[in-house]
Design a protein around this motif. Structure first.
Motif, PDB file in Angstrom:
ATOM      1  N   SER A  30      84.580 -47.701  81.747  1.00  9.95           N
ATOM      2  CA  SER A  30      83.153 -47.574  81.414  1.00  9.95           C
ATOM      3  C   SER A  30      82.487 -46.506  82.266  1.00  9.95           C
ATOM      4  N   GLU A  31      82.985 -46.289  83.488  1.00 16.07           N
ATOM      5  CA  GLU A  31      82.460 -45.196  84.313  1.00 16.07           C
ATOM      6  C   GLU A  31      82.768 -43.852  83.649  1.00 16.07           C
ATOM      7  N   TRP A  32      83.965 -43.734  83.083  1.00 17.94           N
ATOM      8  CA  TRP A  32      84.352 -42.508  82.373  1.00 17.94           C
ATOM      9  C   TRP A  32      83.467 -42.316  81.147  1.00 17.94           C
ATOM     10  N   VAL A  33      83.243 -43.393  80.376  1.00 16.94           N
ATOM     11  CA  VAL A  33      82.426 -43.301  79.165  1.00 16.94           C
ATOM     12  C   VAL A  33      81.001 -42.886  79.514  1.00 16.94           C
ATOM     13  N   VAL A  34      80.406 -43.516  80.522  1.00 14.79           N
ATOM     14  CA  VAL A  34      79.031 -43.192  80.899  1.00 14.79           C
ATOM     15  C   VAL A  34      78.928 -41.759  81.398  1.00 14.79           C
ATOM     16  N   ALA A  35      79.896 -41.325  82.207  1.00 17.27           N
ATOM     17  CA  ALA A  35      79.885 -39.946  82.697  1.00 17.27           C
ATOM     18  C   ALA A  35      80.013 -38.962  81.543  1.00 17.27           C
ATOM     19  N   ARG A  36      80.887 -39.273  80.603  1.00 20.26           N
ATOM     20  CA  ARG A  36      81.090 -38.396  79.445  1.00 20.26           C
ATOM     21  C   ARG A  36      79.810 -38.315  78.613  1.00 20.26           C
ATOM     22  N   LEU A  37      79.105 -39.403  78.467  1.00 18.35           N
ATOM     23  CA  LEU A  37      77.884 -39.404  77.668  1.00 18.35           C
ATOM     24  C   LEU A  37      76.701 -38.792  78.416  1.00 18.35           C
ATOM     25  N   THR A  38      76.730 -38.861  79.727  1.00 17.07           N
ATOM     26  CA  THR A  38      75.606 -38.358  80.511  1.00 17.07           C
ATOM     27  C   THR A  38      75.549 -36.840  80.532  1.00 17.07           C
ATOM     28  N   ASP A  39      76.685 -36.209  80.815  1.00 16.62           N
ATOM     29  CA  ASP A  39      76.663 -34.745  80.953  1.00 16.62           C
ATOM     30  C   ASP A  39      77.728 -34.032  80.133  1.00 16.62           C
ATOM     31  N   GLY A  40      78.457 -34.785  79.329  1.00 12.40           N
ATOM     32  CA  GLY A  40      79.450 -34.155  78.467  1.00 12.40           C
ATOM     33  C   GLY A  40      80.747 -33.819  79.162  1.00 12.40           C
ATOM     34  N   THR A  41      80.859 -34.125  80.437  1.00 15.43           N
ATOM     35  CA  THR A  41      82.076 -33.835  81.179  1.00 15.43           C
ATOM     36  C   THR A  41      82.470 -35.057  81.990  1.00 15.43           C
TER      37      THR A  41
END
Length: 317
Positions: A11-22
């Motif tokens: 979920s940390e990966w998903v949130v990071a991916r959704l926050t800034d695209g990377t």
């Protein structure tokens, strides 16, 4: 709604991916726990509902996120089907028997009753906690079923739209069930913003929501989605009456009790619509969906029972 707090590496990966695209890693890591898995899938599903203020709307169809969602949905469906098989899954040879089979399935359900606890013994804080957990679904009530409308044959589609029209307030925004629930939350001092309590949601709450979204978002699962809806409607009227009695006992009536009171009568009508006019006709028109309807109904009862068991255990009841 803003993105939820991560509960582990996935979920940390998903949130990071959704926050800034990377992200800091090239591929999504494995989930660190069931909690982590549940919140990650819930987050990805929400991209198809209201989305997030701090996420790009285009992420709903981002290929890398769809891969992760597919993997999580596959694991969830396998888990749900394994439970169905372990329960002694019954296949229906005659599609005309689907309504009766649904009634038998619901009659045999012996899961714990949160509504009965609210009516008899729950204290104020327990009821508020129940409503916070329930808000994850009730603030988007009926939306998962709406995805299924264009996927149904004529008779089932017409019946589903009749049911949905009532769920959405018969054209009156103030009678829309999700909005009635929000007004009830406001009246008893809880937050009514969409997704306000997701960071407090039990994994069982998230799985319950993820199951409904999984069934609603996939055309191949249309029968299961309608079976899920039927079981929900068939088991709502009496518990809603008990909720009204419990809310009144604790001086939490008013708009919150009005929400449940609405469901006492409405869901008694919806039960017939869902079992016979939706599931019955769907099974007749598409016989291959008959057993899937029962799988969906069992899934509804199963995830509700697991949620109730978890919440009661947290109260030492």
């Amino acid at each position: 709604m803003r993105l939820p707090k991560p509960r582990g590496p996935l979920s940390e990966w998903v949130v990071a991916r959704l926050t800034d695209g990377t992200t800091s890693v090239a591929a999504a890591p494995a989930a660190g726990s069931w909690d982590d898995e549940c919140i990650a899938l819930w987050t990805l599903h929400e991209l198809s509902y209201r989305g997030f203020e701090d996420a790009d709307d285009r992420a709903e169809w981002a290929p890398d996120l769809l891969v992760v969602r597919h993997e999580l949905e596959t694991a969830l469906e396998e888990r749900l089907r394994a439970r169905w098989q372990e329960s002694g899954a019954v296949e229906v040879d005659d599609p005309a028997q689907v309504p009766a089979a649904l009634e038998s399935l619901v009659a045999a359900d012996d899961g714990p009753s949160l509504a009965d606890h609210v009516r008899r013994r729950a204290d104020r804080e327990q009821v508020l906690e129940l409503l916070r957990q329930r808000s994850i679904y009730h603030l988007k009530e009926s939306d998962p079923s709406a995805f299924v409308v264009p996927r149904l044959p004529v008779r089932a589609k017409a019946a589903l739209m009749e049911l949905q029209y009532d769920e959405y307030g018969d054209g009156d925004p103030n009678r829309l069930h999700a909005h009635m629930f929000a007004r009830g939350l406001d009246a008893i001092g809880l937050r009514s913003e969409y997704g306000a309590y997701v960071d407090d949601a039990l994994p069982e709450t998230l799985e319950m929501n993820n199951a409904g979204s999984l069934l609603g978002l996939h055309r191949r699962l249309r029968g299961a989605a309608m079976g899920h809806l039927a079981a929900f409607e068939m088991t709502s009227s009496l518990p809603s009456r008990k909720m009204v009695q419990g809310l009144d006992r604790l001086d939490l009536g008013g708009p919150m009790a009005a929400y449940y009171d609405e469901h006492v009568e409405a869901d008694a009508i919806h039960e017939h619509l869902a079992t016979r006019d939706i599931c019955g006709t769907l099974a007749e028109d598409e016989p291959d969906q008959a057993t899937e309807i029962l799988f969906g109904a069992y899934t509804c009862l199963d995830v509700e029972a697991r949620f109730a068991t978890a919440l009661l255990a947290s109260w030492d009841v």
